[in-house]
Design a protein around this motif. Structure first.
Motif, short mmCIF file in Angstrom:
data_model
loop_
_atom_site.label_atom_id
_atom_site.label_comp_id
_atom_site.label_asym_id
_atom_site.label_seq_id
_atom_site.Cartn_x
_atom_site.Cartn_y
_atom_site.Cartn_z
N GLN A 48 0.71 -1.15 -0.01
CA GLN A 48 -0.15 -0.03 0.05
C GLN A 48 0.75 1.51 -0.01
OE1 GLN A 48 -0.67 -2.98 1.74
NE2 GLN A 48 -2.40 -2.60 3.09
N ILE A 49 1.89 1.17 0.56
CA ILE A 49 2.87 2.40 0.90
C ILE A 49 3.37 2.70 -0.38
CG2 ILE A 49 4.97 3.32 1.81
CD1 ILE A 49 4.53 1.46 4.39
N ILE A 50 3.90 1.61 -1.12
CA ILE A 50 4.40 2.01 -2.60
C ILE A 50 3.51 2.44 -3.45
CG2 ILE A 50 5.59 0.44 -4.45
CD1 ILE A 50 7.41 1.13 -1.86
N ALA A 51 2.46 1.96 -3.32
CA ALA A 51 1.36 2.21 -4.60
C ALA A 51 0.59 3.53 -4.40
CB ALA A 51 0.00 1.19 -4.43
N GLN A 52 0.65 4.09 -2.84
CA GLN A 52 0.25 5.47 -2.63
C GLN A 52 1.41 6.28 -3.12
OE1 GLN A 52 -1.68 6.23 0.95
NE2 GLN A 52 -2.77 4.41 1.08
N VAL A 53 2.50 5.96 -2.88
CA VAL A 53 3.72 6.77 -3.15
C VAL A 53 3.58 6.90 -4.75
CG1 VAL A 53 6.21 7.29 -3.33
CG2 VAL A 53 4.94 6.28 -1.36
N MET A 54 3.28 6.01 -5.36
CA MET A 54 3.31 5.94 -6.98
C MET A 54 2.22 6.83 -7.51
SD MET A 54 2.99 2.68 -9.41
CE MET A 54 4.67 2.34 -10.11
N ALA A 55 0.86 6.75 -6.83
CA ALA A 55 -0.15 7.63 -7.35
C ALA A 55 0.14 8.71 -7.22
CB ALA A 55 -1.43 6.87 -6.40
N ARG A 56 0.70 9.24 -5.89
CA ARG A 56 1.02 10.68 -5.76
C ARG A 56 1.99 11.23 -6.58
NH1 ARG A 56 0.50 13.66 -1.05
NH2 ARG A 56 -1.15 12.94 0.20
N LEU A 57 2.89 10.54 -7.12
CA LEU A 57 3.79 10.90 -8.05
C LEU A 57 3.23 11.39 -9.28
CD1 LEU A 57 7.29 9.01 -7.09
CD2 LEU A 57 6.49 11.13 -6.36
N LYS A 58 2.48 10.31 -9.82
CA LYS A 58 1.82 10.25 -10.96
C LYS A 58 0.88 11.48 -11.28
CE LYS A 58 1.85 5.62 -12.81
NZ LYS A 58 1.12 4.35 -13.04
N ALA A 59 0.34 11.80 -10.04
CA ALA A 59 -0.76 12.93 -9.77
C ALA A 59 0.10 14.17 -9.97
CB ALA A 59 -1.38 13.05 -8.70
N GLN A 60 1.44 14.28 -9.39
CA GLN A 60 2.11 15.26 -9.16
C GLN A 60 2.83 15.96 -10.63
OE1 GLN A 60 4.53 14.88 -5.98
NE2 GLN A 60 5.38 16.80 -5.80
N LYS A 61 3.20 14.61 -11.20
CA LYS A 61 3.89 14.68 -12.36
C LYS A 61 3.95 13.67 -13.41
CE LYS A 61 8.41 16.27 -13.58
NZ LYS A 61 9.87 15.89 -13.66
N PRO A 62 2.73 13.74 -14.01
CA PRO A 62 2.04 12.39 -14.91
C PRO A 62 3.36 11.68 -15.60
CG PRO A 62 0.82 14.27 -15.26
CD PRO A 62 1.92 14.79 -14.37
N ASP A 63 4.30 12.46 -16.24
CA ASP A 63 5.20 11.61 -17.10
C ASP A 63 6.59 11.23 -16.12
OD1 ASP A 63 6.13 14.29 -16.51
OD2 ASP A 63 6.86 14.72 -18.56
N ILE A 64 6.33 11.19 -14.91
CA ILE A 64 7.55 10.99 -14.14
C ILE A 64 8.41 9.69 -14.40
CG2 ILE A 64 6.32 10.12 -12.18
CD1 ILE A 64 8.53 11.91 -10.23
#
Lengths: 156, 227
Positions: A48-64
């Motif tokens: 869950q931690i990894i998935a949530q961090v990933m979702a945040r990053l994608k929201a912040q910077k879609p092409d990260i």
């Protein structure tokens, strides 16, 4: 902790340790229960931690995760899981020095080689926010400095 | 050096895909019963003191005079060439990928990490002038310069040869290297210039004329020094 024990053994060769020199033991013993609980919570919540961090990053910077026409999300996930696991053991043993020596010093040069400092900075910043859902205040007080160490080391 | 089963690196055998293996306890295996030290790549290591480095350099100086720097460079050159072959083999084993297909900076960092563990110092590779046919390497904590202290001239010829030998094999093009700034000249770190022979000879000439690292960088970037 282990680093402190090694230093103590070397410093007190052939003599008894002073009260001052034994202070870190007391400090460790008072927090060991918290450390163990936090370690187990992180272990259980890793996906869950990894998935949530990933979702945040994608929201912040879609092409990260898009670098040079490649999707590096899977690679990011492997790297982030590894840092999280080493962070958790650093928390359990209260040994950021060993964490730095065993993983961060090497990983910093590798992340620089790939120009991934920005993504690392954002990752461990986001993780500091996400982790608040899984640990209580006492546990966070011990774990956030370790995540900050990763953010600072890998983000520059 | 052929490793026996007893001295082969056990942690490496247990975790063959572990990449972050450069901490002292991970990288070296101390074989107390055999009086040997094996590293992660099953190479035998020997611990030496600063006295050893001084003895080597001064002994050589006494034997061959000023040619000692050229000899150290040549030793480094051969070492670098051989090491590039060993590196290609272990890189391919560890990453299941040919070094030719790897990201260049990642490849270079991976090559240098065993040297960091062994005490040869940290480095920083500056590839910004690569297209012009030269590059710089900054070296922090050179084992040679740190040992000799401030002697007023570059002393890290072994490193210059090592870089020249390794990069010559890796890019399959004859390259030379010169140290243009050294901790032993009172600087905070050592700086090496790597490139074609003509350019390195030009840099050596400028240094003899009194140019410092910054002057050399400026002249090379201005297109002086040939191809």
């Amino acid at each position: 902790m282990l680093t402190d024990v090694e230093s103590l053994i070397q410093a007190t060769d052939g003599r008894y340790a002073s009260d001052q020199e034994l202070m870190f033991f007391q400090a460790y013993l008072t927090t060991v229960g918290t450390r163990l609980r936090a370690y187990q919570k992180i272990q259980a919540a890793e996906p869950q931690i990894i998935a949530q961090v990933m979702a945040r990053l994608k929201a912040q910077k879609p092409d990260i995760f898009q670098i040079g026409g490649q999707d590096l999300a899977a690679k990011w996930q492997r790297d982030t899981v590894r840092v999280l696991r080493y962070s958790a053991i650093a928390l359990l043993l209260d040994d950021p020095e060993r964490f730095q020596e065993n993983l961060l010093s090497w990983f910093q040069t590798i992340m620089r080689a790939f120009g991934a400092q920005e993504s690392c900075g954002l990752t461990y910043e986001a993780m500091q926010t996400v982790i608040t859902q899984f640990l209580n205040t006492e546990e966070l007080k011990l774990f956030l400095p370790i995540l900050e160490l990763s953010r600072v080391t890998l983000g520059q | 050096m052929v490793m026996t089963t007893e001295t082969a690196h056990r942690l490496h055998q247990k975790f063959p895909k572990k990449h972050n293996h450069y901490a002292l306890r991970d990288f070296f295996q101390f074989n107390g019963d055999y009086g040997t030290i094996t590293d992660w790549n099953d190479t035998r290591n020997v611990l030496t003191s600063e006295d050893f480095i001084i003895g080597l350099l001064e002994g050589l100086q006494e034997e061959v005079g000023d040619a000692s720097s050229a000899i150290m460079y040549t030793i480094g050159l051969e070492w670098g060439k051989i090491d590039s072959l060993q590196f290609e083999a272990w890189f391919e084993r560890e990453f299941a990928m040919s070094p030719r297909r790897a990201n260049l900076m990642f490849l270079l960092e991976t090559w240098w990490w065993p040297y960091i563990s062994q005490g040869w110092g940290r480095w920083e590779v500056d590839m910004s002038d690569r297209k012009q046919g030269f590059m710089f390497i900054n070296l922090f904590d050179s084992a040679v310069a740190r040992t000799l202290g401030d002697v007023g001239k570059p002393v890290c010829h072994l490193y210059a040869g090592l870089f020249a030998g390794f990069f010559t094999e890796m890019v399959r093009k004859q390259l030379s290297c010169i140290e243009i700034q050294c901790y032993s000249m009172g600087e905070t770190y050592c700086k090496f210039l790597l490139g074609g022979r003509e350019r390195i000879d030009a840099a050596a000439f400028w240094m003899n004329e009194g140019a410092n690292a910054r002057d050399i960088e400026k002249r090379l970037r201005a297109g002086e020094g040939g191809q």
